[in-house]
Design a protein around this motif. Structure first.
Motif, short mmCIF file in Angstrom:
data_model
loop_
_atom_site.label_atom_id
_atom_site.label_comp_id
_atom_site.label_asym_id
_atom_site.label_seq_id
_atom_site.Cartn_x
_atom_site.Cartn_y
_atom_site.Cartn_z
N GLN A 41 0.98 -1.47 -0.01
CA GLN A 41 0.07 -0.02 0.17
C GLN A 41 0.90 1.37 -0.01
N LEU A 44 1.53 2.28 -3.49
CA LEU A 44 0.10 2.74 -4.17
C LEU A 44 0.07 4.50 -3.76
N THR A 86 -3.52 10.95 -1.12
CA THR A 86 -3.72 9.53 -1.32
C THR A 86 -3.63 8.55 -0.19
N ILE A 90 -6.66 5.92 0.40
CA ILE A 90 -6.32 4.66 1.03
C ILE A 90 -7.07 4.06 2.18
N ASN A 94 -9.59 1.20 3.20
CA ASN A 94 -9.32 0.29 4.10
C ASN A 94 -10.35 0.16 5.13
N VAL A 106 -13.91 0.45 -2.59
CA VAL A 106 -13.22 1.14 -3.29
C VAL A 106 -14.13 2.45 -4.12
N VAL A 164 -5.32 5.70 -8.65
CA VAL A 164 -5.02 4.81 -7.37
C VAL A 164 -6.27 3.88 -6.90
N TYR A 168 -5.43 -0.01 -6.42
CA TYR A 168 -5.82 -0.55 -5.41
C TYR A 168 -6.60 -1.89 -5.51
N GLU A 172 -5.40 -5.77 -4.80
CA GLU A 172 -6.24 -6.64 -3.90
C GLU A 172 -6.48 -7.67 -4.50
#
Length: 192
Positions: A41, A44, A86, A90, A94, A106, A164, A168, A172
């Protein structure tokens, strides 16, 4: 030989600035890896940095401005600013994954953070626009720095909002595929 002495001093300063940037980037990665409990991460998050630098290069080319020492300092500072948006995105993804499936998390995070990330960029750009366009007269010192920040942050924001979340999701899904493949192999060996 006074000019060559200044050139040597400038080169030393640029080298020191680059070393400081590399150290700051490495420390940023370590902090992010610890914070997110992940080694992937932070990549990313930090992918926005080179994209911001691409925006700086385009902005300097459009305005036909030289890269000055303050421009390079602005680029180092820009790396920290760009990483902020970012990180927020993120982290939001999460947290959303605790209640939602991956794709929904997302999409929801990108939708909910769109306004905050966009407003941060717009206010920064509008605040620096008079310097960029030279409304009060052009400044050889401050205009390159303002152009670097404006174009870098706009470029990085577009990456943060669109690329991004996609990266992501792909990352994942790859992790899950590798995990499933490993579990299937383990199950196969146990069956033998």
């Amino acid at each position: 030989s006074e000019g060559s002495g200044e050139m040597t001093q400038t080169n030393k300063s640029l080298q020191s600035l680059m070393e400081a940037f590399y150290i700051a980037t490495f420390l940023m990665y370590l902090i992010l890896a610890t914070q997110f409990n992940s080694f992937t991460q932070p990549f990313l998050i930090m992918i926005a940095i080179p994209y911001a630098f691409l925006g700086v290069i385009c902005g300097m080319g459009i305005f036909d401005l030289p890269f000055t020492m303050l421009t390079y300092i602005a680029m180092v500072g820009l790396a920290g600013v760009v990483v902020n948006d970012t990180i927020v995105l993120i982290d939001f993804i999460n947290k959303a994954r605790q209640e939602l499936y991956l794709k929904e998390a997302v999409l929801q995070a990108a939708r909910k953070r769109l306004r905050a990330i966009s407003l941060t960029t717009v206010t920064t750009v509008l605040g620096l626009l008079p310097v960029v366009l030279g409304f009060m007269g052009t400044s050889v010192i401050w205009q390159p720095m303002a152009v670097a920040v404006c174009f870098g942050i706009v470029s990085a924001t577009s990456l943060t909002l669109f690329l991004v979340p996609c990266l992501y999701l792909v990352l994942e899904q790859l992790k899950e595929a590798v995990k499933n493949t490993k579990n299937n192999k383990d199950g196969l060996y146990k069956g033998l």
